[in-house]
Design a protein around this motif. Structure first.
Motif, PDB file in Angstrom:
ATOM      1  N   ASP A   1     -61.596 100.899  18.100  1.00 49.42           N
ATOM      2  CA  ASP A   1     -62.031 102.195  18.982  1.00 49.42           C
ATOM      3  C   ASP A   1     -60.766 102.635  19.801  1.00 49.42           C
ATOM      4  O   ASP A   1     -60.999 102.962  21.041  1.00 49.42           O
ATOM      5  N   GLY A   2     -59.557 102.554  19.186  1.00 49.03           N
ATOM      6  CA  GLY A   2     -58.441 103.112  19.867  1.00 49.03           C
ATOM      7  C   GLY A   2     -57.858 102.132  20.802  1.00 49.03           C
ATOM      8  O   GLY A   2     -56.777 102.788  21.595  1.00 49.03           O
ATOM      9  N   LYS A   3     -58.210 100.935  21.094  1.00 54.04           N
ATOM     10  CA  LYS A   3     -57.860  99.863  22.045  1.00 54.04           C
ATOM     11  C   LYS A   3     -57.385  98.668  21.289  1.00 54.04           C
ATOM     12  O   LYS A   3     -58.180  98.196  20.414  1.00 54.04           O
ATOM     13  N   VAL A   4     -56.204  98.120  21.782  1.00 51.43           N
ATOM     14  CA  VAL A   4     -55.624  96.783  21.019  1.00 51.43           C
ATOM     15  C   VAL A   4     -56.511  95.929  21.591  1.00 51.43           C
ATOM     16  O   VAL A   4     -56.097  95.519  22.852  1.00 51.43           O
ATOM     17  N   GLN A   5     -57.318  94.826  20.901  1.00 50.77           N
ATOM     18  CA  GLN A   5     -57.910  93.920  21.555  1.00 50.77           C
ATOM     19  C   GLN A   5     -58.017  92.596  20.717  1.00 50.77           C
ATOM     20  O   GLN A   5     -57.550  92.706  19.363  1.00 50.77           O
ATOM     21  N   GLY A   6     -58.351  91.347  21.163  1.00 51.91           N
ATOM     22  CA  GLY A   6     -58.483  90.228  20.410  1.00 51.91           C
ATOM     23  C   GLY A   6     -58.247  89.084  20.981  1.00 51.91           C
ATOM     24  O   GLY A   6     -58.079  88.994  22.113  1.00 51.91           O
ATOM     25  N   PHE A   7     -58.444  87.912  20.309  1.00 49.38           N
ATOM     26  CA  PHE A   7     -58.374  86.519  20.700  1.00 49.38           C
ATOM     27  C   PHE A   7     -56.973  86.327  21.594  1.00 49.38           C
ATOM     28  O   PHE A   7     -56.847  85.883  22.873  1.00 49.38           O
ATOM     29  N   ASP A   8     -56.001  86.483  20.732  1.00 49.89           N
ATOM     30  CA  ASP A   8     -54.521  86.525  21.180  1.00 49.89           C
ATOM     31  C   ASP A   8     -54.540  87.207  22.480  1.00 49.89           C
ATOM     32  O   ASP A   8     -53.791  86.731  23.704  1.00 49.89           O
ATOM     33  N   VAL A   9     -54.716  88.701  22.651  1.00 50.12           N
ATOM     34  CA  VAL A   9     -54.760  89.573  23.388  1.00 50.12           C
ATOM     35  C   VAL A   9     -55.388  89.022  24.739  1.00 50.12           C
ATOM     36  O   VAL A   9     -54.559  88.943  25.927  1.00 50.12           O
ATOM     37  N   ALA A  10     -56.434  88.373  24.516  1.00 45.50           N
ATOM     38  CA  ALA A  10     -57.412  87.720  25.825  1.00 45.50           C
ATOM     39  C   ALA A  10     -56.652  86.749  26.511  1.00 45.50           C
ATOM     40  O   ALA A  10     -56.783  86.717  27.749  1.00 45.50           O
ATOM     41  N   LEU A  11     -56.028  85.828  25.705  1.00 45.23           N
ATOM     42  CA  LEU A  11     -55.366  84.659  25.952  1.00 45.23           C
ATOM     43  C   LEU A  11     -54.110  84.975  26.878  1.00 45.23           C
ATOM     44  O   LEU A  11     -53.889  84.643  28.120  1.00 45.23           O
ATOM     45  N   ILE A  12     -53.311  85.775  26.358  1.00 43.77           N
ATOM     46  CA  ILE A  12     -52.054  86.305  27.161  1.00 43.77           C
ATOM     47  C   ILE A  12     -52.247  87.078  28.336  1.00 43.77           C
ATOM     48  O   ILE A  12     -51.575  87.168  29.373  1.00 43.77           O
ATOM     49  N   ASP A  13     -53.520  87.581  28.398  1.00 44.19           N
ATOM     50  CA  ASP A  13     -53.863  88.436  29.627  1.00 44.19           C
ATOM     51  C   ASP A  13     -54.138  87.394  30.594  1.00 44.19           C
ATOM     52  O   ASP A  13     -53.820  87.733  31.883  1.00 44.19           O
ATOM     53  N   LEU A  14     -54.571  86.265  30.363  1.00 43.47           N
ATOM     54  CA  LEU A  14     -54.719  85.162  31.367  1.00 43.47           C
ATOM     55  C   LEU A  14     -53.367  84.669  31.764  1.00 43.47           C
ATOM     56  O   LEU A  14     -53.295  84.536  33.186  1.00 43.47           O
ATOM     57  N   VAL A  15     -52.535  84.698  31.089  1.00 43.28           N
ATOM     58  CA  VAL A  15     -50.802  84.330  31.549  1.00 43.28           C
ATOM     59  C   VAL A  15     -50.519  85.509  32.572  1.00 43.28           C
ATOM     60  O   VAL A  15     -49.942  85.056  33.622  1.00 43.28           O
ATOM     61  N   ALA A  16     -50.709  86.695  32.119  1.00 44.00           N
ATOM     62  CA  ALA A  16     -50.407  87.877  32.826  1.00 44.00           C
ATOM     63  C   ALA A  16     -50.970  87.595  34.231  1.00 44.00           C
ATOM     64  O   ALA A  16     -50.203  88.100  35.530  1.00 44.00           O
ATOM     65  N   ASP A  17     -52.317  87.455  34.294  1.00 48.53           N
ATOM     66  CA  ASP A  17     -53.041  87.555  35.614  1.00 48.53           C
ATOM     67  C   ASP A  17     -52.200  86.324  36.356  1.00 48.53           C
ATOM     68  O   ASP A  17     -52.274  86.512  37.569  1.00 48.53           O
ATOM     69  N   ASP A  18     -51.924  85.175  35.886  1.00 49.51           N
ATOM     70  CA  ASP A  18     -51.327  84.213  36.773  1.00 49.51           C
ATOM     71  C   ASP A  18     -49.957  84.466  37.277  1.00 49.51           C
ATOM     72  O   ASP A  18     -49.695  84.061  38.256  1.00 49.51           O
ATOM     73  N   LEU A  19     -49.133  85.322  36.570  1.00 50.30           N
ATOM     74  CA  LEU A  19     -48.209  85.918  37.071  1.00 50.30           C
ATOM     75  C   LEU A  19     -48.275  86.954  37.872  1.00 50.30           C
ATOM     76  O   LEU A  19     -47.041  87.545  38.340  1.00 50.30           O
ATOM     77  N   GLY A  20     -49.266  87.810  38.041  1.00 47.80           N
ATOM     78  CA  GLY A  20     -49.602  88.798  38.954  1.00 47.80           C
ATOM     79  C   GLY A  20     -49.278  90.084  38.191  1.00 47.80           C
ATOM     80  O   GLY A  20     -48.808  90.951  39.127  1.00 47.80           O
ATOM     81  N   VAL A  21     -49.023  90.020  37.061  1.00 45.09           N
ATOM     82  CA  VAL A  21     -48.703  91.284  36.306  1.00 45.09           C
ATOM     83  C   VAL A  21     -49.672  91.940  35.201  1.00 45.09           C
ATOM     84  O   VAL A  21     -50.471  91.374  35.218  1.00 45.09           O
ATOM     85  N   LYS A  22     -49.184  92.799  34.882  1.00 46.22           N
ATOM     86  CA  LYS A  22     -49.946  93.453  33.506  1.00 46.22           C
ATOM     87  C   LYS A  22     -49.414  93.139  32.167  1.00 46.22           C
ATOM     88  O   LYS A  22     -48.070  93.123  32.102  1.00 46.22           O
ATOM     89  N   GLN A  23     -50.090  93.134  30.973  1.00 42.40           N
ATOM     90  CA  GLN A  23     -49.420  92.756  29.615  1.00 42.40           C
ATOM     91  C   GLN A  23     -49.276  94.163  29.179  1.00 42.40           C
ATOM     92  O   GLN A  23     -50.103  95.041  29.082  1.00 42.40           O
ATOM     93  N   GLN A  24     -48.235  94.267  28.425  1.00 45.15           N
ATOM     94  CA  GLN A  24     -47.635  95.412  27.745  1.00 45.15           C
ATOM     95  C   GLN A  24     -47.602  94.899  26.219  1.00 45.15           C
ATOM     96  O   GLN A  24     -46.795  93.792  26.190  1.00 45.15           O
ATOM     97  N   ILE A  25     -47.873  95.575  25.249  1.00 44.73           N
ATOM     98  CA  ILE A  25     -47.722  94.948  23.831  1.00 44.73           C
ATOM     99  C   ILE A  25     -46.966  95.864  22.764  1.00 44.73           C
ATOM    100  O   ILE A  25     -47.190  97.047  23.118  1.00 44.73           O
ATOM    101  N   LEU A  26     -46.092  95.466  22.241  1.00 49.37           N
ATOM    102  CA  LEU A  26     -45.376  96.013  21.296  1.00 49.37           C
ATOM    103  C   LEU A  26     -45.618  95.691  19.852  1.00 49.37           C
ATOM    104  O   LEU A  26     -45.851  94.672  19.637  1.00 49.37           O
ATOM    105  N   ASP A  27     -45.996  96.714  19.042  1.00 52.05           N
ATOM    106  CA  ASP A  27     -46.284  96.469  17.684  1.00 52.05           C
ATOM    107  C   ASP A  27     -45.015  96.519  16.835  1.00 52.05           C
ATOM    108  O   ASP A  27     -44.488  97.462  16.775  1.00 52.05           O
ATOM    109  N   THR A  28     -44.647  95.380  16.240  1.00 51.44           N
ATOM    110  CA  THR A  28     -43.283  95.186  15.938  1.00 51.44           C
ATOM    111  C   THR A  28     -43.517  94.230  14.341  1.00 51.44           C
ATOM    112  O   THR A  28     -44.567  93.823  14.128  1.00 51.44           O
ATOM    113  N   PRO A  29     -42.442  94.449  13.545  1.00 54.52           N
ATOM    114  CA  PRO A  29     -42.659  93.848  12.160  1.00 54.52           C
ATOM    115  C   PRO A  29     -42.724  92.384  12.502  1.00 54.52           C
ATOM    116  O   PRO A  29     -42.043  91.692  13.372  1.00 54.52           O
ATOM    117  N   PHE A  30     -43.298  91.757  11.437  1.00 47.71           N
ATOM    118  CA  PHE A  30     -43.575  90.001  11.820  1.00 47.71           C
ATOM    119  C   PHE A  30     -42.322  89.549  11.399  1.00 47.71           C
ATOM    120  O   PHE A  30     -42.186  88.366  12.231  1.00 47.71           O
TER     121      PHE A  30
END
Length: 282
Positions: A67-96
């Motif tokens: 629905d126009g939002k990037v979501q998922g298990f990895d996204v949610a786990l890295i969100d926890l890292v960002a929370d611990d660091l006191g920042v927000k997560q930004q995602i780059l979609d790049t070649p694997f």
């Protein structure tokens, strides 16, 4: 995993929400001009006020646009890292392929990579992995009326097999003597099966689980076999970035200890499978 050599890099900014990550298309700069910074815990970030994550879309249920939002298990786990660091997560979609070489980490484009990536000795030469956070198996998916009941049947009946390019699944079947049709993304793999380009596909089982949540897919396809290849997923950081590596490992350990990992697993993967929680997460 996957590759898409022709796609331009896309930048998506994450905002924290109770239900998970909400990501919106945005520019690369931050409010303070986009310079790097160091958190109170000593983690150096390539952009001030944000944890920049490289991924490759789509790869549900680990990361995909819903629905126009990037979501998922990895996204949610890295969100926890960002929370611990006191920042927000930004995602780059790049070649694997950049994840395997560490190119975007080394160039300062990203702080870490999260892409449902299997830990291998070859990849360890270029990047440092977090503790493993998921035990992955491969699955053979076929049409219900195919008559194929295993990977051995695929070989004995000379069935055309598909796999995702530059993935461990593709490597595995090549090692078993197959010459699979290579697809650039997980969506393309499923479409190849739907349209009859191939009669069977091999891909990570959690991806198949996500596909089979859709009734139309569940009615049409079935898992012929699960193959335990001993794979574990890990997040990656630039070689020598121990401070961020430690921060990721702490967030994973805390999530396992307080039940957050289990909750997110059930939200994104399905019924909790203790065997899928790697030793580091147990």
């Amino acid at each position: 995993m996957k590759t898409h050599l022709g796609r331009r890099t896309r930048v998506l900014v994450a905002t924290t929400a109770t239900a998970g990550m909400v990501l919106l298309a945005a520019c690369t700069s931050t409010d303070d001009g986009g310079g790097g910074s160091t958190t109170a815990g000593g983690v150096e970030l390539v952009k001030a006020g944000q944890l920049t994550t490289c991924t490759h879309l789509p790869y549900p249920p680990f990361q995909s646009e819903i629905d126009g939002k990037v979501q998922g298990f990895d996204v949610a786990l890295i969100d926890l890292v960002a929370d611990d660091l006191g920042v927000k997560q930004q995602i780059l979609d790049t070649p694997f392929e950049n994840f395997k070489t560490g190119a975007f980490l080394n160039s300062g484009e990203c702080d870490l990579a999260a892409a449902g990536m299997t830990i291998t000795d070859e990849r360890k030469k270029n990047v440092d992995f977090s503790d493993p956070y998921f035990n992955a198996t491969q699955a053979v998916l076929v049409a219900k009326d195919s008559g194929v009941g295993s990977l051995a049947d695929v070989k004995s009946e000379n069935v055309k097999l598909g796999a995702q390019a530059q993935t461990t699944g593709e490597d595995y079947v090549k090692g078993e003597g197959f010459d699979p049709v290579s697809f650039e993304s997980s969506d393309a793999v499923l479409n190849g099966l739907r349209t009859g380009q191939v009669k069977a596909v091999v891909i990570d089982y959690p991806v198949v689980q996500g596909w089979l949540k859709d009734k139309a897919n569940a009615d049409a396809f079935t898992v012929a076999e699960q193959i335990d290849t001993g794979e574990e997923y890990g997040f990656t950081v630039k070689k020598g970035n121990k401070a961020l590596q430690d921060a990721v490992n702490k967030a994973l350990a805390d999530a396992k200890a307080d039940g957050t990992y289990k909750k997110l697993y059930e939200q994104w993967i399905g019924p909790y499978d203790e065997s899928a929680a790697s030793p580091a997460a147990s």
